[in-house]
Design a protein around this motif. Structure first.
Motif, short mmCIF file in Angstrom:
data_model
loop_
_atom_site.label_atom_id
_atom_site.label_comp_id
_atom_site.label_asym_id
_atom_site.label_seq_id
_atom_site.Cartn_x
_atom_site.Cartn_y
_atom_site.Cartn_z
N SER A 41 18.32 -30.55 37.53
CA SER A 41 17.29 -30.25 38.53
C SER A 41 16.02 -31.05 38.31
O SER A 41 15.04 -30.86 39.03
CB SER A 41 16.95 -28.75 38.47
N ILE A 42 16.02 -31.91 37.32
CA ILE A 42 14.81 -32.69 37.04
C ILE A 42 14.75 -33.95 37.89
O ILE A 42 13.75 -34.25 38.53
CB ILE A 42 14.75 -33.08 35.55
N HIS B 161 21.44 -36.73 44.98
CA HIS B 161 22.47 -36.69 43.93
C HIS B 161 21.85 -36.78 42.55
O HIS B 161 20.94 -37.57 42.33
CB HIS B 161 23.43 -37.87 44.09
N HIS B 162 22.37 -35.97 41.67
CA HIS B 162 21.95 -36.08 40.27
C HIS B 162 23.19 -36.19 39.41
O HIS B 162 24.26 -35.75 39.80
CB HIS B 162 21.20 -34.83 39.80
N LEU B 163 23.03 -36.66 38.24
CA LEU B 163 24.15 -36.73 37.33
C LEU B 163 23.70 -36.42 35.93
O LEU B 163 22.69 -36.92 35.47
CB LEU B 163 24.76 -38.14 37.34
N LEU B 164 24.46 -35.59 35.26
CA LEU B 164 24.30 -35.43 33.82
C LEU B 164 25.50 -36.06 33.16
O LEU B 164 26.62 -35.64 33.41
CB LEU B 164 24.24 -33.95 33.44
N ARG C 56 9.95 -25.90 33.88
CA ARG C 56 11.06 -24.96 33.69
C ARG C 56 11.82 -24.84 35.02
O ARG C 56 11.54 -23.95 35.83
CB ARG C 56 10.53 -23.59 33.26
N PRO C 57 12.83 -25.71 35.24
CA PRO C 57 13.55 -25.69 36.53
C PRO C 57 14.14 -24.31 36.84
O PRO C 57 14.65 -23.63 35.94
CB PRO C 57 14.66 -26.72 36.32
N VAL C 58 14.06 -23.93 38.08
CA VAL C 58 14.63 -22.66 38.54
C VAL C 58 15.89 -22.98 39.34
O VAL C 58 15.85 -23.73 40.32
CB VAL C 58 13.63 -21.90 39.44
N ILE C 59 16.99 -22.43 38.92
CA ILE C 59 18.28 -22.72 39.56
C ILE C 59 18.56 -21.68 40.63
O ILE C 59 18.43 -20.47 40.40
CB ILE C 59 19.43 -22.72 38.53
N GLY C 60 18.97 -22.14 41.80
CA GLY C 60 19.35 -21.25 42.89
C GLY C 60 20.86 -21.11 42.96
O GLY C 60 21.53 -20.97 41.94
#
Lengths: 316, 316
Positions: free
Chosen positions: B114-115, B47-50, B282-286
């Motif tokens: 994504s970090i 889980h991540h949260l912004l 540089r995160p790559v988003i899928g």
């Protein structure tokens, strides 16, 4: 027995000086079943040599060349080695200079022959690889053989809480007599539960493992956060759950004495000389065999029901 | 693609800014078969949260308290977290101050989301645990997902020789576009032989392993002397031969980001801020999913045929 004077330390063991001038040894930790191929591999890794006082310089030209001051050897010096070039099952052998060390002061040949692999391996496992620190708990799995006894003595001397396992009453006695605070019989079906109960939720910081193909999966259950299993011996495959390493950030680390650098061997030697001076290094000798009975010694090591000190092959 | 200007670096990926103000994400490295229970465990760990610019201070009182100068956050700041107290599948959440960090300058919310797990995990695996050094060779097994891409970028930036594996053409493209010198398709039956041929007798110094229950035994064959397999993911048991660790003095080391100390998290953050400044981070988003489609996202992650960047759950 631990904590008594040096003189009393090994009253459990047979430490009479041996009159032989050259000894080849193997250590007693190998037990249980294994193929002949595996057994040969174990034994080839355990050759030791004591160069005799009558050794000819033509037999060991490299090992008798002068080396740095503290470690210099002259023809006729009593020495031991951690490795040979030409093999250890012989009265004369060739060894590289950096693997030949002076026999520590008050030890006889049989004890000296028990230093090369067991104590150097124990130091490599406990210090170089596990990086064990005072106050940590160590479980020595198979503690009554050559490497096990060395690890018990060393770990206790370095301030660790020492737990050991053995497979016989006499082996358990050897373990308790050589530094372990507590010993468990690994032939009891519930011995792992007993260890868990003894160490509580914190677990064991370091495990010195002599038979990983039997114990590794259970070892991972016993470890503390950041715990390390050091693989000193194994005789085949085993199923483990890699997730058991994740939450605890545990490590499984293989050990091979023959991968030591020269600097590491010198570090180990310095520690062992100090251990001899301060009395904690006292090899325990187990069964003795004549060289002609080497085949029987191999069979016994495979079928052993539990070690009690280091096995030794005699040259005379 | 590697070595081009920052602006061109991710022309392979979809990096359009995302308008959502709060994102919950999971990473795309989980693929192949696994039970629902295992999948849940993986996802709960990801889980991540912004925290959004409209976040109320009553919702996250701890995370919005002033912290040390460089890392201080004020109400309304764009931030990301490596962990939450109340769960990540929600528009508002509570997180401990020491797990909340400012969103790195030029990243959008999707990238920022994504970090938290991938880059911090990659740093913990590659630096804190493997202690990888420039000039070493690293194999990133499952390199096209969230942690894999992060590890590729990081390892290349730190001077390692980078090999990656992926399970699809698009995944392999992602791997090559994010720092790997060489990519292998782990769905090919002979891919391990191809890696062996590529690295030669020296072997691989470090393996970052996302699916240890499938690969661990083969990993041990690929390692160099002193090599390390870092277990980032595993979905069940596997048979290994512990002797494979001995001669090479190899290590198997588990990783759990949640075991990081506050100091270690700050070290990782400092490295990642620098990585952002120097353009390698540089995160790559899928694939992107709406929150209402979380169940489908779970199903897809279990049945995935190969990741291509980090999967993201959108809040709006």
């Amino acid at each position: 027995m631990w904590g008594q004077s040096c003189g009393d330390l090994y009253s459990l063991g047979d430490l009479q000086p041996d009159p032989s001038s050259a000894l080849h040894t193997r250590h007693g930790r190998v037990r249980g079943r294994g193929s002949r191929g595996e057994a040969r591999e174990e034994l080839q890794g355990c050759h030791h040599l004591l160069l005799s006082s009558t050794m000819k310089d033509t037999a060991c030209p490299q090992s008798l060349r002068p080396s740095p001051p503290r470690l210099s050897q002259q023809i006729g010096d009593k020495v031991f080695t951690t490795n040979t070039v030409t093999g250890g099952y012989a009265e004369y052998t060739v060894a590289s200079q950096d693997t030949v060390f002076p026999l520590l002061g008050n030890l006889d040949f049989a004890q000296g022959a028990s230093i090369g692999i067991p104590y150097f391996t124990a130091y490599r496992a406990l210090i170089h690889k596990a990086q064990a620190t005072p106050g940590e708990t160590v479980l020595i799995h198979g503690a009554s053989g050559g490497v096990g006894v060395a690890a018990c003595q060393m770990a206790r001397a370095y301030g660790l809480k020492v737990l050991g396992t053995a497979g016989s009453e006499s082996g358990m006695k050897v373990v308790l007599g050589n530094g372990a605070h507590k010993v468990f019989n690994h032939r009891e079906t519930d011995y792992v539960d007993k260890i868990k109960e003894y160490v509580g939720e914190e677990g064991v910081n370091v495990i010195i493992e002599m038979l990983a193909n039997v114990n590794l999966s259970k070892d991972l259950q016993l470890l503390s956060q950041g715990g390390r299993v050091i693989i000193v011996g194994s005789r085949g495959p085993i199923e483990i759950n890699p997730r058991d390493t994740m939450k605890k950030e545990a490590s499984i680390i293989g050990v091979s004495l023959y991968s030591s650098s020269k600097v590491e061997l010198q570090q180990s030697l310095a520690a062992l000389i100090a251990g001899n001076e301060s009395c904690w290094l006292r090899p325990v000798i187990g069964p003795r065999y004549q060289l002609k009975d080497a085949a029987q010694a191999h069979r016994d090591i495979i079928d052993s029901q539990g070690a009690s000190g280091k096995m030794v092959l005699m040259m005379s």
